[in-house]
Design a protein around this motif. Structure first.
Motif, mmCIF file in Angstrom:
data_model
loop_
_atom_site.group_PDB
_atom_site.id
_atom_site.type_symbol
_atom_site.label_atom_id
_atom_site.label_comp_id
_atom_site.label_asym_id
_atom_site.label_seq_id
_atom_site.Cartn_x
_atom_site.Cartn_y
_atom_site.Cartn_z
ATOM 1 N N MET A 281 0.751 -1.283 0.000
ATOM 2 C CA MET A 281 0.075 0.134 -0.196
ATOM 3 C C MET A 281 0.751 1.335 -0.084
ATOM 4 O O MET A 281 0.437 2.104 -0.715
ATOM 5 C CB MET A 281 -0.907 -0.122 1.158
ATOM 6 C CG MET A 281 -1.724 1.390 1.493
ATOM 7 S SD MET A 281 -2.850 1.546 0.147
ATOM 8 C CE MET A 281 -3.991 0.202 0.116
ATOM 9 N N ARG A 282 1.837 1.386 0.841
ATOM 10 C CA ARG A 282 2.900 2.589 0.993
ATOM 11 C C ARG A 282 3.416 2.670 -0.411
ATOM 12 O O ARG A 282 3.498 3.723 -0.965
ATOM 13 C CB ARG A 282 3.843 2.143 2.248
ATOM 14 C CG ARG A 282 4.847 3.268 2.185
ATOM 15 C CD ARG A 282 5.685 3.204 3.257
ATOM 16 N NE ARG A 282 6.243 1.911 3.353
ATOM 17 C CZ ARG A 282 7.425 1.418 2.631
ATOM 18 N NH1 ARG A 282 8.025 2.296 1.833
ATOM 19 N NH2 ARG A 282 7.906 0.400 3.036
ATOM 20 N N TYR B 238 1.534 6.600 -6.969
ATOM 21 C CA TYR B 238 0.539 7.502 -7.422
ATOM 22 C C TYR B 238 0.606 8.827 -7.176
ATOM 23 O O TYR B 238 0.431 9.579 -8.141
ATOM 24 C CB TYR B 238 -0.948 7.170 -6.266
ATOM 25 C CG TYR B 238 -1.806 8.010 -6.663
ATOM 26 C CD1 TYR B 238 -2.792 7.745 -7.655
ATOM 27 C CD2 TYR B 238 -2.197 9.033 -5.839
ATOM 28 C CE1 TYR B 238 -3.920 8.546 -7.766
ATOM 29 C CE2 TYR B 238 -3.571 9.795 -6.165
ATOM 30 C CZ TYR B 238 -4.159 9.480 -7.151
ATOM 31 O OH TYR B 238 -5.329 10.459 -7.489
ATOM 32 N N ASP B 239 1.403 9.178 -6.168
ATOM 33 C CA ASP B 239 1.791 10.624 -5.911
ATOM 34 C C ASP B 239 2.788 11.233 -7.166
ATOM 35 O O ASP B 239 2.529 12.196 -7.668
ATOM 36 C CB ASP B 239 2.491 10.904 -4.774
ATOM 37 C CG ASP B 239 1.530 11.225 -3.490
ATOM 38 O OD1 ASP B 239 0.341 11.497 -3.940
ATOM 39 O OD2 ASP B 239 1.956 11.455 -2.390
ATOM 40 N N VAL B 240 3.683 10.171 -7.516
ATOM 41 C CA VAL B 240 4.580 10.492 -8.395
ATOM 42 C C VAL B 240 4.027 10.677 -9.880
ATOM 43 O O VAL B 240 4.326 11.803 -10.717
ATOM 44 C CB VAL B 240 5.855 9.549 -8.436
ATOM 45 C CG1 VAL B 240 6.797 9.737 -9.521
ATOM 46 C CG2 VAL B 240 6.542 9.793 -7.199
ATOM 47 N N ASP B 241 3.420 9.718 -10.139
ATOM 48 C CA ASP B 241 2.836 9.520 -11.484
ATOM 49 C C ASP B 241 1.728 10.703 -11.848
ATOM 50 O O ASP B 241 1.730 11.506 -12.828
ATOM 51 C CB ASP B 241 1.999 8.160 -11.758
ATOM 52 C CG ASP B 241 2.767 7.165 -11.946
ATOM 53 O OD1 ASP B 241 4.174 7.315 -12.136
ATOM 54 O OD2 ASP B 241 2.660 5.949 -11.512
ATOM 55 N N LYS B 242 0.780 10.892 -10.747
ATOM 56 C CA LYS B 242 0.005 12.066 -10.799
ATOM 57 C C LYS B 242 0.524 13.485 -11.036
ATOM 58 O O LYS B 242 0.127 14.412 -11.775
ATOM 59 C CB LYS B 242 -0.862 12.332 -9.549
ATOM 60 C CG LYS B 242 -1.881 13.282 -9.522
ATOM 61 C CD LYS B 242 -2.946 13.087 -8.373
ATOM 62 C CE LYS B 242 -3.910 14.355 -8.201
ATOM 63 N NZ LYS B 242 -4.446 14.358 -7.014
ATOM 64 N N TYR C 165 9.607 14.429 -9.551
ATOM 65 C CA TYR C 165 8.887 15.015 -8.506
ATOM 66 C C TYR C 165 9.054 15.552 -7.308
ATOM 67 O O TYR C 165 8.556 16.652 -7.082
ATOM 68 C CB TYR C 165 8.033 13.412 -8.142
ATOM 69 C CG TYR C 165 7.090 13.631 -6.552
ATOM 70 C CD1 TYR C 165 5.898 13.906 -6.799
ATOM 71 C CD2 TYR C 165 7.624 13.564 -5.566
ATOM 72 C CE1 TYR C 165 5.074 14.093 -5.553
ATOM 73 C CE2 TYR C 165 6.978 13.430 -4.232
ATOM 74 C CZ TYR C 165 5.694 14.130 -4.651
ATOM 75 O OH TYR C 165 4.877 13.918 -3.321
ATOM 76 N N ARG C 166 10.219 15.360 -6.757
ATOM 77 C CA ARG C 166 10.799 16.323 -5.764
ATOM 78 C C ARG C 166 10.980 17.742 -6.079
ATOM 79 O O ARG C 166 10.959 18.781 -5.408
ATOM 80 C CB ARG C 166 12.111 15.454 -5.332
ATOM 81 C CG ARG C 166 11.732 14.413 -4.435
ATOM 82 C CD ARG C 166 12.837 13.711 -3.562
ATOM 83 N NE ARG C 166 12.733 12.402 -2.975
ATOM 84 C CZ ARG C 166 12.926 11.298 -3.390
ATOM 85 N NH1 ARG C 166 13.560 10.942 -4.441
ATOM 86 N NH2 ARG C 166 12.680 10.251 -2.818
ATOM 87 N N GLY C 167 11.769 17.733 -7.426
ATOM 88 C CA GLY C 167 12.051 19.176 -7.997
ATOM 89 C C GLY C 167 10.745 19.900 -8.286
ATOM 90 O O GLY C 167 10.712 21.072 -7.981
ATOM 91 N N ILE C 168 9.868 19.382 -8.984
ATOM 92 C CA ILE C 168 8.396 19.894 -9.021
ATOM 93 C C ILE C 168 7.801 20.344 -7.892
ATOM 94 O O ILE C 168 7.310 21.599 -7.557
ATOM 95 C CB ILE C 168 7.362 18.988 -9.901
ATOM 96 C CG1 ILE C 168 8.129 18.622 -11.154
ATOM 97 C CG2 ILE C 168 6.156 19.841 -9.853
ATOM 98 C CD1 ILE C 168 7.183 17.811 -12.000
ATOM 99 N N PHE D 11 1.391 12.337 0.554
ATOM 100 C CA PHE D 11 0.296 11.532 1.560
ATOM 101 C C PHE D 11 1.095 11.209 3.076
ATOM 102 O O PHE D 11 0.460 10.815 3.864
ATOM 103 C CB PHE D 11 -0.126 9.955 1.063
ATOM 104 C CG PHE D 11 1.291 9.052 0.939
ATOM 105 C CD1 PHE D 11 1.275 8.279 2.033
ATOM 106 C CD2 PHE D 11 2.283 9.006 0.044
ATOM 107 C CE1 PHE D 11 2.674 7.211 2.106
ATOM 108 C CE2 PHE D 11 3.223 8.019 0.021
ATOM 109 C CZ PHE D 11 3.413 7.237 0.907
ATOM 110 N N GLN D 12 2.347 11.676 3.083
ATOM 111 C CA GLN D 12 3.295 11.566 4.221
ATOM 112 C C GLN D 12 3.057 13.046 5.169
ATOM 113 O O GLN D 12 3.679 13.104 6.176
ATOM 114 C CB GLN D 12 4.585 11.109 4.250
ATOM 115 C CG GLN D 12 4.647 9.660 3.691
ATOM 116 C CD GLN D 12 6.068 9.211 3.491
ATOM 117 O OE1 GLN D 12 6.765 10.096 2.691
ATOM 118 N NE2 GLN D 12 6.335 8.173 3.585
#
Length: 284
Positions: free
Chosen positions: A136-137, A143-147, A238-241, A258-259
């Protein structure tokens, strides 16, 4: 005649000695030139035993002893048992070792009690260790990255720096092709041998290297240097954005959306900021 010969011999030896002194003379030495004579080493008897004092403690005193002092005492007991391995010395050391084990076990048990009764101090809810929780994690992370990548692909782009003949660059180019084909990201390949001015602008000194740029501003950030996997490239993008949008800072660089407000969010306090702590400290 003998006296004359003897006098001449003495004068000859004196001249030779004087010449030797002149040849060996160094005017840049001595105390005036901050060169002190070597200190004489004191004679140390390496075989001389250190002086120890025999002390007596009760079991209760040992149990309540300050950890640093107890650890030092435990080392002394071990040395004593090794130097003189009598049944009494070995038994005494094993009892001290048992105290250390019991104290560590007691601490571990109390940690379990406190985290169970204070869920805000536990990371199990945020970082599960069982297989369903791990799946799940991982799914939430992807999901966060792809979105984020799909919703921002029109505002950002990647600069891919390479040079002909670089085999690592060819491998990284193949990996980036998946990102271009599957997610529709714009990737601009740049040959550093031809566009060294662009490489200098982005401080690129090695290849392959990937740079994330924001089309609507001068913001940019390195994504990867060398050959890295597609998943890692996506997470770094993702982190850069998130960083450009103000949703991520260097202290929280590794967390996902989500964290937020979880045990991994360093900007979130688990207790009230004005909570008071009573801690026994050593007097200065």
């Amino acid at each position: 005649m003998r006296k004359v010969v003897l006098i001449l011999a003495v004068l000859f030896l004196t001249v030779i000695s004087a010449r030797a002194d002149v040849n060996n003379y160094n005017p840049y030495q001595g105390w005036f030139w901050y060169k002190n004579p070597p200190k004489k080493e004191k004679n140390k008897d390496k075989n001389k035993e250190e002086k120890f004092t025999m002390k007596t403690y009760t079991y209760k005193q040992l149990w309540n002893m300050y950890p640093d002092k107890f650890q030092k005492l435990l080392k002394y007991a071990l040395r004593q048992a090794v130097q003189n391995p009598t049944p009494q010395n070995v038994k005494q050391y094993l009892i001290l070792q048992d105290i250390a084990r019991r104290k560590a076990y007691a601490f571990s048990n109390v940690v379990g009690y406190v985290t169970q009764t204070n869920p805000n101090l536990s990371l199990y809810k945020d970082y599960p260790e069982n297989s369903p929780g791990i799946r799940m994690r991982t799914g939430l992370m992807n999901y966060d990255v792809d979105k984020t990548l799909k919703s921002n692909r029109d505002e950002y782009a990647l600069l891919f720096f390479y040079k002909p003949g670089c085999q690592y660059c060819e491998i990284q180019s193949q990996i980036l092709r998946y990102l271009q084909d599957e997610d529709g990201w714009e990737i601009m390949p740049i040959n550093i041998n031809q566009r060294y001015d662009v490489a200098a602008r982005f401080n690129v000194k090695t290849v392959p290297e990937i740079i994330l740029i924001h089309k609507g501003s001068p913001q940019w950030i390195p994504v990867a240097a060398g050959v890295i996997a597609l998943n890692n490239i996506k997470r770094n993008i993702y982190r850069g954005i998130m960083y450009f949008e103000g949703k991520l800072n260097p202290k929280n660089w590794s967390i996902y959306q989500f964290q937020k407000n979880s045990g991994f969010d360093v900007d979130k306090y688990p207790v009230a900021p004005d909570m008071k702590f009573k801690i026994k400290v050593e007097e200065q």
